[in-house]
Motif scaffolding. Structure first.
Motif, PDB file in Angstrom:
ATOM      1  N   PRO A 483     -17.982  40.325 -38.279  1.00 19.86           N
ATOM      2  CA  PRO A 483     -17.975  39.604 -36.995  1.00 19.86           C
ATOM      3  C   PRO A 483     -16.689  39.897 -36.214  1.00 19.86           C
ATOM      4  O   PRO A 483     -15.625  40.080 -36.797  1.00 19.86           O
ATOM      5  N   ILE A 484     -16.831  39.934 -34.889  1.00 24.17           N
ATOM      6  CA  ILE A 484     -15.664  40.187 -34.028  1.00 24.17           C
ATOM      7  C   ILE A 484     -14.785  38.941 -34.040  1.00 24.17           C
ATOM      8  O   ILE A 484     -15.283  37.823 -34.057  1.00 24.17           O
ATOM      9  N   GLN A 485     -13.474  39.154 -34.023  1.00 22.26           N
ATOM     10  CA  GLN A 485     -12.529  38.038 -34.079  1.00 22.26           C
ATOM     11  C   GLN A 485     -12.134  37.593 -32.669  1.00 22.26           C
ATOM     12  O   GLN A 485     -11.704  38.404 -31.847  1.00 22.26           O
ATOM     13  N   PHE A 486     -12.340  36.310 -32.399  1.00 23.78           N
ATOM     14  CA  PHE A 486     -11.924  35.742 -31.117  1.00 23.78           C
ATOM     15  C   PHE A 486     -10.887  34.640 -31.355  1.00 23.78           C
ATOM     16  O   PHE A 486     -10.872  34.021 -32.421  1.00 23.78           O
ATOM     17  N   THR A 487     -10.054  34.372 -30.356  1.00 24.37           N
ATOM     18  CA  THR A 487      -9.186  33.196 -30.400  1.00 24.37           C
ATOM     19  C   THR A 487     -10.006  32.007 -29.884  1.00 24.37           C
ATOM     20  O   THR A 487     -11.163  32.161 -29.510  1.00 24.37           O
ATOM     21  N   ASP A 488      -9.404  30.810 -29.824  1.00 23.77           N
ATOM     22  CA  ASP A 488     -10.109  29.632 -29.317  1.00 23.77           C
ATOM     23  C   ASP A 488     -10.049  29.535 -27.800  1.00 23.77           C
ATOM     24  O   ASP A 488     -10.661  28.657 -27.200  1.00 23.77           O
ATOM     25  N   ARG A 489      -9.288  30.413 -27.182  1.00 25.63           N
ATOM     26  CA  ARG A 489      -9.047  30.291 -25.742  1.00 25.63           C
ATOM     27  C   ARG A 489     -10.226  30.853 -24.945  1.00 25.63           C
ATOM     28  O   ARG A 489     -10.597  32.016 -25.093  1.00 25.63           O
ATOM     29  N   VAL A 490     -10.817  30.034 -24.083  1.00 21.73           N
ATOM     30  CA  VAL A 490     -11.985  30.450 -23.300  1.00 21.73           C
ATOM     31  C   VAL A 490     -11.532  31.259 -22.082  1.00 21.73           C
ATOM     32  O   VAL A 490     -10.676  30.809 -21.313  1.00 21.73           O
ATOM     33  N   VAL A 491     -12.099  32.456 -21.906  1.00 22.16           N
ATOM     34  CA  VAL A 491     -11.749  33.295 -20.752  1.00 22.16           C
ATOM     35  C   VAL A 491     -12.875  33.377 -19.732  1.00 22.16           C
ATOM     36  O   VAL A 491     -12.655  33.782 -18.596  1.00 22.16           O
ATOM     37  N   ALA A 492     -14.092  33.001 -20.131  1.00 23.74           N
ATOM     38  CA  ALA A 492     -15.207  33.023 -19.174  1.00 23.74           C
ATOM     39  C   ALA A 492     -16.288  32.024 -19.570  1.00 23.74           C
ATOM     40  O   ALA A 492     -16.524  31.786 -20.752  1.00 23.74           O
ATOM     41  N   LEU A 493     -16.922  31.438 -18.549  1.00 23.38           N
ATOM     42  CA  LEU A 493     -18.042  30.518 -18.761  1.00 23.38           C
ATOM     43  C   LEU A 493     -19.304  31.197 -18.255  1.00 23.38           C
ATOM     44  O   LEU A 493     -19.308  31.787 -17.171  1.00 23.38           O
ATOM     45  N   VAL A 494     -20.368  31.107 -19.035  1.00 24.82           N
ATOM     46  CA  VAL A 494     -21.646  31.683 -18.612  1.00 24.82           C
ATOM     47  C   VAL A 494     -22.573  30.562 -18.181  1.00 24.82           C
ATOM     48  O   VAL A 494     -22.936  29.708 -18.989  1.00 24.82           O
ATOM     49  N   GLU A 495     -22.919  30.544 -16.912  1.00 26.15           N
ATOM     50  CA  GLU A 495     -23.876  29.555 -16.421  1.00 26.15           C
ATOM     51  C   GLU A 495     -25.294  30.092 -16.558  1.00 26.15           C
ATOM     52  O   GLU A 495     -25.526  31.290 -16.380  1.00 26.15           O
ATOM     53  N   TYR A 496     -26.233  29.210 -16.860  1.00 31.37           N
ATOM     54  CA  TYR A 496     -27.632  29.580 -16.681  1.00 31.37           C
ATOM     55  C   TYR A 496     -27.920  29.491 -15.181  1.00 31.37           C
ATOM     56  O   TYR A 496     -27.145  28.906 -14.421  1.00 31.37           O
ATOM     57  N   ARG A 497     -29.033  30.041 -14.739  1.00 31.47           N
ATOM     58  CA  ARG A 497     -29.308  30.117 -13.299  1.00 31.47           C
ATOM     59  C   ARG A 497     -29.355  28.749 -12.633  1.00 31.47           C
ATOM     60  O   ARG A 497     -29.110  28.609 -11.433  1.00 31.47           O
ATOM     61  N   ASP A 498     -29.645  27.687 -13.401  1.00 32.90           N
ATOM     62  CA  ASP A 498     -29.687  26.349 -12.818  1.00 32.90           C
ATOM     63  C   ASP A 498     -28.323  25.653 -12.841  1.00 32.90           C
ATOM     64  O   ASP A 498     -28.207  24.493 -12.470  1.00 32.90           O
ATOM     65  N   GLY A 499     -27.287  26.365 -13.279  1.00 31.87           N
ATOM     66  CA  GLY A 499     -25.935  25.806 -13.253  1.00 31.87           C
ATOM     67  C   GLY A 499     -25.531  25.077 -14.518  1.00 31.87           C
ATOM     68  O   GLY A 499     -24.416  24.556 -14.601  1.00 31.87           O
ATOM     69  N   THR A 500     -26.396  25.011 -15.523  1.00 27.25           N
ATOM     70  CA  THR A 500     -26.009  24.412 -16.798  1.00 27.25           C
ATOM     71  C   THR A 500     -25.197  25.428 -17.596  1.00 27.25           C
ATOM     72  O   THR A 500     -25.239  26.634 -17.325  1.00 27.25           O
ATOM     73  N   LEU A 501     -24.448  24.923 -18.592  1.00 28.51           N
ATOM     74  CA  LEU A 501     -23.551  25.814 -19.334  1.00 28.51           C
ATOM     75  C   LEU A 501     -24.288  26.421 -20.536  1.00 28.51           C
ATOM     76  O   LEU A 501     -24.726  25.719 -21.441  1.00 28.51           O
ATOM     77  N   LEU A 502     -24.391  27.753 -20.502  1.00 33.65           N
ATOM     78  CA  LEU A 502     -25.179  28.475 -21.498  1.00 33.65           C
ATOM     79  C   LEU A 502     -24.312  28.965 -22.652  1.00 33.65           C
ATOM     80  O   LEU A 502     -24.696  28.902 -23.814  1.00 33.65           O
ATOM     81  N   ASP A 503     -23.120  29.477 -22.327  1.00 31.32           N
ATOM     82  CA  ASP A 503     -22.248  30.004 -23.373  1.00 31.32           C
ATOM     83  C   ASP A 503     -20.820  30.114 -22.835  1.00 31.32           C
ATOM     84  O   ASP A 503     -20.598  30.031 -21.617  1.00 31.32           O
ATOM     85  N   THR A 504     -19.873  30.258 -23.758  1.00 31.60           N
ATOM     86  CA  THR A 504     -18.495  30.515 -23.349  1.00 31.60           C
ATOM     87  C   THR A 504     -18.054  31.825 -24.002  1.00 31.60           C
ATOM     88  O   THR A 504     -18.556  32.194 -25.065  1.00 31.60           O
ATOM     89  N   ILE A 505     -17.131  32.515 -23.359  1.00 28.34           N
ATOM     90  CA  ILE A 505     -16.613  33.772 -23.907  1.00 28.34           C
ATOM     91  C   ILE A 505     -15.114  33.578 -24.141  1.00 28.34           C
ATOM     92  O   ILE A 505     -14.394  33.124 -23.249  1.00 28.34           O
ATOM     93  N   CYS A 506     -14.671  33.899 -25.351  1.00 30.75           N
ATOM     94  CA  CYS A 506     -13.267  33.663 -25.693  1.00 30.75           C
ATOM     95  C   CYS A 506     -12.449  34.950 -25.656  1.00 30.75           C
ATOM     96  O   CYS A 506     -12.984  36.053 -25.656  1.00 30.75           O
ATOM     97  N   GLN A 507     -11.140  34.737 -25.655  1.00 30.01           N
ATOM     98  CA  GLN A 507     -10.202  35.861 -25.672  1.00 30.01           C
ATOM     99  C   GLN A 507     -10.355  36.620 -26.984  1.00 30.01           C
ATOM    100  O   GLN A 507     -10.505  36.015 -28.048  1.00 30.01           O
ATOM    101  N   VAL A 508     -10.319  37.966 -26.920  1.00 27.88           N
ATOM    102  CA  VAL A 508     -10.438  38.752 -28.148  1.00 27.88           C
ATOM    103  C   VAL A 508      -9.090  38.759 -28.868  1.00 27.88           C
ATOM    104  O   VAL A 508      -8.036  38.683 -28.234  1.00 27.88           O
ATOM    105  N   LYS A 509      -9.151  38.838 -30.213  1.00 32.77           N
ATOM    106  CA  LYS A 509      -7.914  38.872 -30.996  1.00 32.77           C
ATOM    107  C   LYS A 509      -7.282  40.255 -30.930  1.00 32.77           C
ATOM    108  O   LYS A 509      -7.972  41.258 -30.867  1.00 32.77           O
ATOM    109  N   ASP A 510      -5.997  40.314 -30.996  1.00 37.13           N
ATOM    110  CA  ASP A 510      -5.078  41.473 -30.914  1.00 37.13           C
ATOM    111  C   ASP A 510      -5.170  42.308 -29.678  1.00 37.13           C
ATOM    112  O   ASP A 510      -5.426  42.182 -28.653  1.00 37.13           O
TER     113      ASP A 510
END
Lengths: 510, 98
Positions: A483-510
């Motif tokens: 698995p790819i290693q991420f930190t806990d820090r969120v760098v992007a939010l993915v909205e579904y088309r209706d504006g609900t929160l679908l996923d978050t993308i975190c900062q990559v490690k190193d």
């Protein structure tokens, strides 16, 4: 909290966001917003001498939101040109809300570093900019929206645009503009039209100033504050960069052939059907195979939608497609088609794909062929983050068009050593509930929710696998990925088309 | 133990290939990997190289590998080739380890 695609959403976002629930958007009542208008009285002129003067007149200040369109894709000059002027003027703390960003916009990195730009919302992030943001360049997470989701957010006021800077291939001095008359054509101005209708101030930049009145009117004088003549707004050759080559790759051709079999064996392939394809070698090849089947069975399509490519315009010319509903053109050939064929009709981003209007064109779509970086065993699709976890893609219309009656994902089992069919996608961009069939070079997998299609394609003799079997085949070739290693820090939010929160993308490690 | 006599190289920088350079050193074996899929397959790639070196009983080498997404079978084949070249035994393939 976990949302309905099984993604853990940090508590910090639960105040601002509802969690993603379902691909079914229901019938909510929503309120649209209208822009502030600075009245233009008889005798006023809109033509100004420079970008700087237009910025001053528009009253651009620290902390405001500005927007751009991405119709020129990799050939765009406007965003970088305008941002340089803004930076020189010392304006800081801006939110930028372009309809999307390409590799060519990596210059934004320096404006983020210097504090000119502090917030970003977009459909796509690529190249050095995507890399920098994945490595923690920004304090505020980027908000990623689909084209339909952005149209919704602009119309409901979630994105409030103070000043829109819109490059147009032709305009008169009073602000009537279109995208297909002139030297640098981009075709449809579907994304720009939404911004023109909703920004408080609208500045047009053109390299083709024509006499009044300029028609056809895509962007109207009633929405435009200022017009600036510049030397060049973009390079049309850059629109289709890397997108329009007809593939000779046997794996892609094999996939395209199978996609064609899926479409033609489906109950939707009948006279008057409608379809949308994306870019990329396989999608273009599908269009060619589909043409042969349409000729053989004497079937015509009522409309083609999208993201339009030259091969689709060729079908229109041949009479195999009656209308093209065009929100954006993916190559110069398609852009030129706008001027040539009255059946190639410009539509705006809301009409194309917004979930919150009185019915978008995607609601009428029968068949769509989309691509994927990853598909998982729940049929969730990722088109945003690469195998290393870094932002390198665009949502585009993926979430929106996937509500078609038959949504097909065409993707190879593996790319080099990177598996495409995986147990869990790195980032959920389109929920599996809206995906019907995944087509790979060895066979297809059908969403278990679609027993009708399982019966139909099994009977037609297509090579049907379970999605789990496809995933195991991929793993057999490349091995088990760590698995790819991420930190806990969120760098992007993915909205579904209706504006609900679908996923978050975190900062990559190193 | 087999002694690597000379610096040797095998493979290309094409996608789905791996280029491996072998250099004799005095100390323990070191593997330096630069891979386009390192985050997901780095350990697996190093393991294939290590196992292949062990099957030839090769020690005291520096391995520089530039990977472009090669599959395990390719990594193994390139490692075997670079060892045979380093041993100066390209005409006497060691069938026992193969």
């Amino acid at each position: 909290m976990q949302n309905k695609v099984g993604r853990e959403i940090p508590d910090a976002y639960l105040n601002d966001y509802a969690l993603y629930e379902s691909t079914k958007i229901g019938n909510p009542t929503i309120q649209k917003v209208a822009p502030k208008i600075s009245v233009v009285k008889p005798g006023d002129e809109k033509l100004v001498a420079s970008i700087e003067e237009a910025i001053d007149l528009a009253g651009l200040k620290d902390g405001m939101t500005i927007s751009f369109h991405h119709h020129f894709r990799e050939g765009d000059y406007v965003l970088n040109m305008v941002m340089d002027v803004i930076a020189k003027k010392g304006i800081k703390n801006l939110s930028i809300a372009p309809s999307s960003l390409a590799d060519v916009h990596s210059e934004i990195v320096k404006h983020i570093e210097s504090g000119v730009v502090t917030k970003v919302t977009t459909s796509g992030l690529r190249g050095k900019l995507g890399e920098a943001i994945s490595n923690g360049l920004m304090d505020e997470p980027v908000i990623l929206r689909s084209h339909g989701g952005r149209a919704r957010a602009v119309e409901t006021g979630e994105i409030q645009i103070d000043v829109a800077f819109l490059g147009v291939p032709s305009s008169d001095a009073y602000g009537n503009a279109n995208g297909y008359k002139g030297e640098s054509v981009c075709g449809s101005l579907g994304y720009a039209k939404i911004d023109a209708k909703h920004a408080d101030k609208v500045i047009l930049l053109t390299d083709n100033l024509v006499g009044y009145p300029n028609t056809p009117i895509s962007i109207s004088q009633t929405d435009v504050d200022y017009v600036v003549e510049v030397e060049a707004i973009g390079n049309p050759e850059g629109i289709g960069k890397g997108a329009t080559r007809f593939t000779t790759n046997p794996k892609e051709l094999r996939i395209a052939e199978t996609v064609n079999q899926v479409i033609t064996a489906s109950p939707y392939f009948k006279d008057g059907f409608s379809f949308q394809t994306g870019t990329g070698g396989a999608a273009l090849a599908v269009t060619r195979f589909l043409r042969e089947e349409m000729l053989a069975k004497e079937i015509k399509a009522s409309f083609a939608l999208g993201g339009i490519t030259k091969p689709m315009v060729d079908l229109l010319e041949e009479g195999l497609v009656e209308k093209i509903l065009d929100v954006q053109d993916f190559d110069k050939g398609a852009a030129l088609g706008m001027a040539k064929y009255e059946q190639q009709v410009e539509i705006d981003a809301s009409c194309y794909a917004s979930p919150y209007n009185k019915g978008a064109v995607v609601n009428q779509l029968d068949v769509v062929i989309l691509s994927a970086l990853e598909v998982d065993t729940k049929f969730n699709v990722n088109v945003m983050t690469g195998s290393d976890g870094v932002l390198r893609g665009a949502i585009g219309g993926h979430q929106d068009a996937s509500n078609a009656k038959l949504t097909i994902i065409s993707a190879p089992l593996v790319r080099g050593r990177i598996p495409t069919i995986v147990q869990d996608v790195t980032t959920v961009i389109t929920p599996g509930d809206s995906i019907d069939v995944v087509v790979t070079e060895i066979g297809i997998a059908i969403n278990p929710q679609r027993q009708d299609l399982i019966d139909c394609f099994t009977q037609a003799g297509l090579p049907v696998y379970t999605i789990e079997a496809l995933q195991k085949e991929a793993e057999k070739i490349v091995g088990k990925a760590s698995p790819i290693q991420f930190t806990d820090r969120v760098v992007a939010l993915v909205e579904y088309r209706d504006g609900t929160l679908l996923d978050t993308i975190c900062q990559v490690k190193d | 133990m087999m002694e690597i006599k000379q610096t040797a190289m095998a493979g290309t920088l094409e996608s789905s290939d791996i280029q491996i350079t072998l250099t004799p050193i005095a100390g323990a074996t070191e593997i330096h990997l630069d891979s386009s899929v390192g985050k997901q397959f780095g350990e697996q790639i190093k393991q294939v190289i290590t196992e292949t070196l062990a099957s030839y009983k090769v020690e005291h080498v520096r391995v520089d590998a530039v990977d472009r997404g090669a599959l395990d079978c390719t990594i193994q084949a390139r490692t075997q080739t670079v060892i045979q070249r380093g041993l100066d035994q390209v005409d006497q393939v060691n069938w026992e380890v193969l």
